[in-house]
Design an enzyme around this catalytic site. Structure first.
Site, short mmCIF file in Angstrom:
data_model
loop_
_atom_site.label_atom_id
_atom_site.label_comp_id
_atom_site.label_asym_id
_atom_site.label_seq_id
_atom_site.Cartn_x
_atom_site.Cartn_y
_atom_site.Cartn_z
N TYR A 55 -8.56 43.46 26.81
CA TYR A 55 -7.21 44.04 26.85
C TYR A 55 -6.61 43.84 28.23
O TYR A 55 -5.44 43.44 28.36
CB TYR A 55 -7.29 45.52 26.51
N LYS A 69 -3.17 41.76 29.28
CA LYS A 69 -2.07 42.35 30.05
C LYS A 69 -1.87 41.64 31.39
O LYS A 69 -0.76 41.57 31.91
CB LYS A 69 -2.31 43.84 30.26
N ASP A 71 6.42 41.84 12.76
CA ASP A 71 5.13 41.54 13.37
C ASP A 71 5.40 40.50 14.44
O ASP A 71 5.78 39.36 14.13
CB ASP A 71 4.16 41.01 12.32
#
Length: 245
Positions: A149, A153, A60
Site C-alpha cells: 500500500y 501511494k 470503478d
C-alpha cells in the site's frame, strides 16, 4: 479557487473521507457535485445530503471505459478529488502479496492516473481548475505493516508531482493531501490517534481556496513533514523546471 463557483467530482464518495469531502463542499456552498463509487446504490446517504446539488455515478476507476463515460457525463467539472483507494493486508511475503500489490497499484496509482488524464482536458476548457489527490504519510516513508500500500501511494505521490508540473501551463492546480491515521473503516486496526475525516476535508478546502500545493491535516502528518517539506519542495521545483517550454 472559489468553492462556491465550482463543480466537483469526488471518487470513493460513499463513505469515510470521500463522504466528508462531499459534506464539506456542500457546507462551503458549491454549485454541484458528482459523487462516484463502484456501486451507485451505496451513495444514497451521500446524495441525501443535498439531492438538488449531488449527482451519483457508478464508477470503478480501474475500468477505462467507465472513467471515460464519467468524464463525458461531467463536462462542467472544475474540481476533481481523487479519493478512491484500497488497502490490502499482510506484508510483502504472504502467499497473495503480489496479487494484493497489483490490486492496490491498479486502484491507487493507475486508477488515479486514468482520472487525471480523462479530466485534465475538461479542467483546461473550464479555466484550469484543481485536482486533489489523496495521499498519506506512507507516501514518503514505507509503513511495513502496509508495505505494498505504501508503495502504491509513493507512486501516486510521484504522479502528483509530475501532473503538477505538466498541467501548470494550463492553469490547473494540483494538490497532494498527506493525512496520518484517519478515523475510517480502512484504518480500523491502526493503534494510533486518528483525525476525523471532516478535518481532512476542511483542511483540503482551505488549501484549494488559498492555492496551496500540499495539505498536512493532522498532528502526525505535520510532525512527519516538519523537516521534510522545504527540501522536498525545492527539489521538485528544480526538476519541474527541466520540462521543455
Amino acid at each position: 479557487m472559489n468553492i462556491q463557483e465550482s463543480v466537483a467530482f469526488v471518487t470513493g464518495a460513499n463513505r469515510g473521507i470521500g463522504k466528508a469531502y462531499v459534506e464539506a463542499l456542500i457546507q462551503a456552498g458549491i454549485r454541484r457535485i458528482y459523487v462516484a463509487a463502484r456501486n451507485a446504490d451505496t451513495l444514497g446517504d451521500v446524495v441525501a445530503i443535498s439531492p438538488d446539488r449531488i449527482i451519483a455515478i457508478a464508477l470503478d476507476v480501474t475500468d477505462p471505459d467507465q472513467v471515460n463515460a464519467a468524464a463525458q457525463m461531467a463536462q462542467d467539472v472544475t474540481l476533481l478529488i481523487n479519493n478512491a483507494g484500497v488497502l490490502g493486508s499482510g506484508g510483502l511475503f504472504t502467499p497473495k502479496s503480489v496479487e494484493t500489490a497489483q490490486w492496490e497499484m491498479n486502484t491507487n496509482y493507475f486508477g488515479t492516473l486514468s482520472m487525471v488524464r480523462a479530466f485534465a482536458p475538461i479542467l483546461k476548457r473550464n479555466g484550469g481548475g484543481t485536482i486533489v489527490n489523496l495521499l498519506t504519510i506512507a507516501s514518503v516513508v514505507n509503513v511495513p505493516v502496509f508495505s505494498s500500500y505504501s508503495a502504491s501511494k509513493a507512486a501516486l505521490y510521484s504522479l502528483t508531482q509530475g501532473a503538477r508540473a505538466e498541467l501548470a501551463a494550463q492553469g490547473t492546480q494540483v494538490i497532494g493531501v498527506f493525512p496520518g491515521p484517519v478515523d475510517t473503516a480502512m484504518s480500523e486496526g491502526v493503534p494510533l490517534d486518528k483525525v476525523a475525516p471532516i478535518e481532512v476535508a476542511k483542511a483540503t478546502l482551505h488549501a484549494i481556496e488559498q492555492g496551496l500545493e500540499e495539505v498536512y491535516p493532522d498532528p502526525v502528518s505535520q510532525s512527519v513533514f516538519a523537516n521534510l517539506q522545504a527540501p522536498l519542495k525545492d527539489i521538485e521545483r528544480q526538476f519541474a523546471g527541466m520540462l521543455p517550454q
